[in-house]
Design an enzyme around this catalytic site. Sequence first.
Site, PDB file in Angstrom:
ATOM      1  N   GLY A   1       0.831  -1.205   0.000  1.00  0.00           N
ATOM      2  CA  GLY A   1       0.000   0.000   0.000  1.00  0.00           C
ATOM      3  C   GLY A   1       0.861   1.247   0.000  1.00  0.00           C
ATOM      4  O   GLY A   1       1.984   1.246   0.531  1.00  0.00           O
TER       5      GLY A   1
ATOM      6  N   GLY B   1      -0.683   4.718   0.162  1.00  0.00           N
ATOM      7  CA  GLY B   1      -1.517   5.904   0.371  1.00  0.00           C
ATOM      8  C   GLY B   1      -0.821   6.881   1.311  1.00  0.00           C
ATOM      9  O   GLY B   1       0.410   6.865   1.468  1.00  0.00           O
TER      10      GLY B   1
ATOM     11  N   GLY C   1       0.435   4.689   4.103  1.00  0.00           N
ATOM     12  CA  GLY C   1       1.281   3.649   3.508  1.00  0.00           C
ATOM     13  C   GLY C   1       2.632   4.212   3.111  1.00  0.00           C
ATOM     14  O   GLY C   1       3.684   3.610   3.365  1.00  0.00           O
TER      15      GLY C   1
ATOM     16  N   PHE D   1      -0.726   0.436  -5.920  1.00  0.00           N
ATOM     17  CA  PHE D   1      -1.868   0.222  -6.816  1.00  0.00           C
ATOM     18  C   PHE D   1      -1.680   1.238  -7.944  1.00  0.00           C
ATOM     19  O   PHE D   1      -1.876   2.429  -7.740  1.00  0.00           O
ATOM     20  CB  PHE D   1      -3.161   0.468  -6.026  1.00  0.00           C
ATOM     21  CG  PHE D   1      -4.417   0.284  -6.823  1.00  0.00           C
ATOM     22  CD1 PHE D   1      -4.841  -0.978  -7.215  1.00  0.00           C
ATOM     23  CD2 PHE D   1      -5.201   1.376  -7.160  1.00  0.00           C
ATOM     24  CE1 PHE D   1      -6.014  -1.147  -7.937  1.00  0.00           C
ATOM     25  CE2 PHE D   1      -6.373   1.221  -7.886  1.00  0.00           C
ATOM     26  CZ  PHE D   1      -6.775  -0.043  -8.269  1.00  0.00           C
TER      27      PHE D   1
ATOM     28  N   LYS E   1      -7.232  -0.048   9.689  1.00  0.00           N
ATOM     29  CA  LYS E   1      -8.247   0.276  10.709  1.00  0.00           C
ATOM     30  C   LYS E   1      -9.596  -0.214  10.216  1.00  0.00           C
ATOM     31  O   LYS E   1     -10.077   0.237   9.163  1.00  0.00           O
ATOM     32  CB  LYS E   1      -8.309   1.791  10.930  1.00  0.00           C
ATOM     33  CG  LYS E   1      -6.955   2.454  11.226  1.00  0.00           C
ATOM     34  CD  LYS E   1      -6.615   2.419  12.687  1.00  0.00           C
ATOM     35  CE  LYS E   1      -5.176   2.732  12.994  1.00  0.00           C
ATOM     36  NZ  LYS E   1      -4.814   4.122  12.955  1.00  0.00           N
TER      37      LYS E   1
ATOM     38  N   LYS F   1     -12.129   4.415  16.861  1.00  0.00           N
ATOM     39  CA  LYS F   1     -11.959   5.868  17.030  1.00  0.00           C
ATOM     40  C   LYS F   1     -12.369   6.613  15.762  1.00  0.00           C
ATOM     41  O   LYS F   1     -12.748   7.783  15.811  1.00  0.00           O
ATOM     42  CB  LYS F   1     -10.552   6.232  17.507  1.00  0.00           C
ATOM     43  CG  LYS F   1      -9.403   5.718  16.640  1.00  0.00           C
ATOM     44  CD  LYS F   1      -9.056   6.613  15.482  1.00  0.00           C
ATOM     45  CE  LYS F   1      -7.979   6.025  14.621  1.00  0.00           C
ATOM     46  NZ  LYS F   1      -7.770   6.768  13.369  1.00  0.00           N
TER      47      LYS F   1
ATOM     48  N   ARG G   1      -8.940  12.589   8.986  1.00  0.00           N
ATOM     49  CA  ARG G   1      -9.748  12.688   7.763  1.00  0.00           C
ATOM     50  C   ARG G   1     -11.222  12.436   8.048  1.00  0.00           C
ATOM     51  O   ARG G   1     -12.091  13.036   7.414  1.00  0.00           O
ATOM     52  CB  ARG G   1      -9.223  11.686   6.731  1.00  0.00           C
ATOM     53  CG  ARG G   1      -7.795  11.999   6.334  1.00  0.00           C
ATOM     54  CD  ARG G   1      -7.200  10.945   5.449  1.00  0.00           C
ATOM     55  NE  ARG G   1      -7.047   9.656   6.130  1.00  0.00           N
ATOM     56  CZ  ARG G   1      -6.387   8.632   5.624  1.00  0.00           C
ATOM     57  NH1 ARG G   1      -5.798   8.742   4.449  1.00  0.00           N
ATOM     58  NH2 ARG G   1      -6.289   7.499   6.281  1.00  0.00           N
ATOM     59  N   ASN G   2     -11.512  11.557   9.019  1.00  0.00           N
ATOM     60  CA  ASN G   2     -12.918  11.263   9.321  1.00  0.00           C
ATOM     61  C   ASN G   2     -13.634  12.485   9.879  1.00  0.00           C
ATOM     62  O   ASN G   2     -14.769  12.775   9.517  1.00  0.00           O
ATOM     63  CB  ASN G   2     -12.996  10.110  10.314  1.00  0.00           C
ATOM     64  CG  ASN G   2     -12.549   8.805   9.673  1.00  0.00           C
ATOM     65  OD1 ASN G   2     -13.308   8.179   8.942  1.00  0.00           O
ATOM     66  ND2 ASN G   2     -11.302   8.425   9.915  1.00  0.00           N
TER      67      ASN G   2
HETATM   68  N1  LIG Z   1      -3.396   8.361   6.987  1.00  0.00           N
HETATM   69  C1  LIG Z   1      -3.179   8.204   8.280  1.00  0.00           C
HETATM   70  O1  LIG Z   1      -2.940   9.168   9.003  1.00  0.00           O
HETATM   71  C2  LIG Z   1      -3.194   6.802   8.872  1.00  0.00           C
HETATM   72  C3  LIG Z   1      -2.474   6.588  10.023  1.00  0.00           C
HETATM   73  C4  LIG Z   1      -2.455   5.327  10.560  1.00  0.00           C
HETATM   74  C5  LIG Z   1      -3.177   4.301   9.944  1.00  0.00           C
HETATM   75  N2  LIG Z   1      -3.887   4.534   8.825  1.00  0.00           N
HETATM   76  C6  LIG Z   1      -4.627   3.408   8.228  1.00  0.00           C
HETATM   77  O2  LIG Z   1      -3.844   2.814   7.182  1.00  0.00           O
HETATM   78  C7  LIG Z   1      -4.706   2.280   6.169  1.00  0.00           C
HETATM   79  C8  LIG Z   1      -4.264   2.840   4.836  1.00  0.00           C
HETATM   80  O3  LIG Z   1      -4.428   4.239   4.866  1.00  0.00           O
HETATM   81  P1  LIG Z   1      -3.647   5.196   3.862  1.00  0.00           P
HETATM   82  O4  LIG Z   1      -3.717   6.556   4.475  1.00  0.00           O
HETATM   83  O5  LIG Z   1      -2.311   4.645   3.547  1.00  0.00           O
HETATM   84  O6  LIG Z   1      -4.513   5.090   2.509  1.00  0.00           O
HETATM   85  P2  LIG Z   1      -5.352   6.264   1.816  1.00  0.00           P
HETATM   86  O7  LIG Z   1      -6.552   6.538   2.635  1.00  0.00           O
HETATM   87  O8  LIG Z   1      -4.432   7.390   1.500  1.00  0.00           O
HETATM   88  O9  LIG Z   1      -5.881   5.585   0.483  1.00  0.00           O
HETATM   89  C9  LIG Z   1      -5.254   5.714  -0.755  1.00  0.00           C
HETATM   90  C10 LIG Z   1      -4.620   4.406  -1.145  1.00  0.00           C
HETATM   91  O10 LIG Z   1      -5.629   3.470  -1.588  1.00  0.00           O
HETATM   92  C11 LIG Z   1      -5.154   2.872  -2.769  1.00  0.00           C
HETATM   93  N3  LIG Z   1      -6.245   2.328  -3.574  1.00  0.00           N
HETATM   94  C12 LIG Z   1      -7.215   3.008  -4.214  1.00  0.00           C
HETATM   95  N4  LIG Z   1      -8.022   2.147  -4.870  1.00  0.00           N
HETATM   96  C13 LIG Z   1      -7.536   0.911  -4.624  1.00  0.00           C
HETATM   97  C14 LIG Z   1      -7.931  -0.400  -4.993  1.00  0.00           C
HETATM   98  N5  LIG Z   1      -9.007  -0.610  -5.757  1.00  0.00           N
HETATM   99  N6  LIG Z   1      -7.211  -1.445  -4.547  1.00  0.00           N
HETATM  100  C15 LIG Z   1      -6.148  -1.249  -3.736  1.00  0.00           C
HETATM  101  N7  LIG Z   1      -5.710  -0.034  -3.347  1.00  0.00           N
HETATM  102  C16 LIG Z   1      -6.408   1.026  -3.797  1.00  0.00           C
HETATM  103  C17 LIG Z   1      -4.427   3.983  -3.485  1.00  0.00           C
HETATM  104  O11 LIG Z   1      -3.565   3.462  -4.450  1.00  0.00           O
HETATM  105  C18 LIG Z   1      -3.668   4.605  -2.336  1.00  0.00           C
HETATM  106  O12 LIG Z   1      -2.459   3.897  -2.100  1.00  0.00           O
HETATM  107  C19 LIG Z   1      -6.131   2.676   6.567  1.00  0.00           C
HETATM  108  O13 LIG Z   1      -6.791   1.589   7.171  1.00  0.00           O
HETATM  109  C20 LIG Z   1      -5.923   3.804   7.557  1.00  0.00           C
HETATM  110  O14 LIG Z   1      -6.953   3.930   8.507  1.00  0.00           O
HETATM  111  C21 LIG Z   1      -3.893   5.743   8.255  1.00  0.00           C
HETATM  112  O1  LIG Z   2      -6.925  10.610   9.198  1.00  0.00           O
HETATM  113  P1  LIG Z   2      -7.693   9.479   9.841  1.00  0.00           P
HETATM  114  O2  LIG Z   2      -8.974   9.925  10.451  1.00  0.00           O
HETATM  115  O3  LIG Z   2      -7.813   8.326   8.898  1.00  0.00           O
HETATM  116  O4  LIG Z   2      -6.838   8.974  11.079  1.00  0.00           O
HETATM  117  C1  LIG Z   2      -5.517   8.682  10.851  1.00  0.00           C
HETATM  118  C2  LIG Z   2      -4.874   7.861  11.906  1.00  0.00           C
HETATM  119  O5  LIG Z   2      -5.566   6.677  12.138  1.00  0.00           O
HETATM  120  C3  LIG Z   2      -4.572   8.637  13.157  1.00  0.00           C
HETATM  121  O6  LIG Z   2      -3.745   7.909  13.973  1.00  0.00           O
END
Ligand SMILES: NC(=O)c1ccc[n+]([C@@H]2O[C@H](COP(=O)([O-])OP(=O)(O)OC[C@H]3O[C@@H](n4cnc5c(N)ncnc54)[C@H](O)[C@@H]3O)[C@@H](O)[C@H]2O)c1
Ligand SMILES: O=P(O)(O)OC[C@H](O)CO
Length: 390
Positions: A31, A33, A36, A63, A142, A235, A300-301
């Site tokens: 991943g 994002g 990621g 992706f 999450k 959360k 973001r939520n």
């Molecule tokens: N962003 C944060 O602050 C944060 C912090 C800790 C944990 N998380 C958790 O980590 C996980 C990933 O979050 P993120 O912020 O890296 O992702 P993101 O919310 O930025 O999502 C974008 C990602 O989704 C991918 N994507 C889109 N369509 C897709 C598909 N059909 N198949 C597979 N991938 C696809 C994109 O390529 C991109 O890599 C989530 O569960 C999130 O809750 C996020």
């Molecule tokens: O931006 P959110 O709401 O997806 O939260 C990001 C993380 O989970 C915070 O630790």
Amino acid sequence: MSAADRLNQTHDILSESVQAVENPFKVTVIGSGNWGTTISKVVAENAALRPHLFVKRVDMWVFEETVDGQKLTEIINTKHQNVKYLPNIDLPENLVANPDLTDAVKDADILVFNIPHQFLPRIVSQMKGHVKKDARAISCLKGFDVSKDGVKLLSTYVTEKLGITCGALSGANLAPEVAKENWSETTVAYELPEDFKGEGKDVDHAVLKALFHRPYFHVNVIDDVAGISVAGALKNVVALGCGFVEGLGWGNNASAAIQRVGLGEIIKFGQMFFPHSRVETYYQESAGVADLITTCSGGRNVRVATHMAKTGKSAEECEKELLNGQSAQGIHTCKEVHEWLVECGKTEEFVLFEAVYQIVYENAPMDTLPDMIEDLQGVNIPKEEGEHSE
Ligand SMILES: NC(=O)c1ccc[n+]([C@@H]2O[C@H](COP(=O)([O-])OP(=O)(O)OC[C@H]3O[C@@H](n4cnc5c(N)ncnc54)[C@H](O)[C@@H]3O)[C@@H](O)[C@H]2O)c1
Ligand SMILES: O=P(O)(O)OC[C@H](O)CO
């Protein structure tokens, strides 16, 4: 000694204290994002610093998509920035963007899962048969897996589908702040598997600390995978509630009230459905109350829900408008939680989670949130005929 020197000293002590392993671990992040890419940066920095523990090259499965006419993987591998999901942050050159999932995972000893969790079933089915039998995994996802069999942690889902041990990483970690190297803490949870090969030969708590700990990203490793996963998933539902009251302009007291009810429901959910999770995790670990606070302040939520309240648009529309392809995981999680609570007849015991679901999916008016919480709790002031809730 300056704060920076103190942080670096901690870092050096850690580097020296973990003994070399027989075969350095190859790490792949699945991943790319917002989070990621951030956690890939963290891991790749440590892989470069600790060749006695990790193979220097870290793969990040992307992706694939096209950005301004060019493949995102090509941009990442030449510019060393993820211009779409984490712009303006330099990534280490030993981090390699790989669009081929099976190629990215086939040699990995440690898999770090980082996709929005709605995509997990498809990704895992593509990985099946391509991962090392003794690979270990950490999930940063999450959410939950809900089916007629029950409610499952996503780490359990990974273990069941791929046959590999999986822990979790979760904490007060808004990606943009960690990516900028502003100090934060996190919690990693991992239980040593029955087939643990021994220190120096297998992944253990010290190895995981060496993989994730940075001077700006402090890691506490525990074994309560369920506790940190439940807190991390729920959360996001609470944050939607906070976004509604913020968007309505109700201020800090209202947000604090939502967080108070939310924390109670998070702990109750954990104790009811994952009784081996520990109550202390919810209030002592970064993955517990600290993540609740940061997510409800600026995640973001909360932003998506605030936009819903201000515009009257649906959650999906707001997510699309605000997040440029990123995901607000609470939208999916509140549905999973609702489906599970209906299945086991417990909706009335989780009034906030249920109210958030009804607002997102059943058009319940947001300004009735306080009444919904009150009414669903079932302790009401007797009303006169024709009298409405205050
Ligand atoms: N962003 C944060 O602050 C944060 C912090 C800790 C944990 N998380 C958790 O980590 C996980 C990933 O979050 P993120 O912020 O890296 O992702 P993101 O919310 O930025 O999502 C974008 C990602 O989704 C991918 N994507 C889109 N369509 C897709 C598909 N059909 N198949 C597979 N991938 C696809 C994109 O390529 C991109 O890599 C989530 O569960 C999130 O809750 C996020
Ligand atoms: O931006 P959110 O709401 O997806 O939260 C990001 C993380 O989970 C915070 O630790």
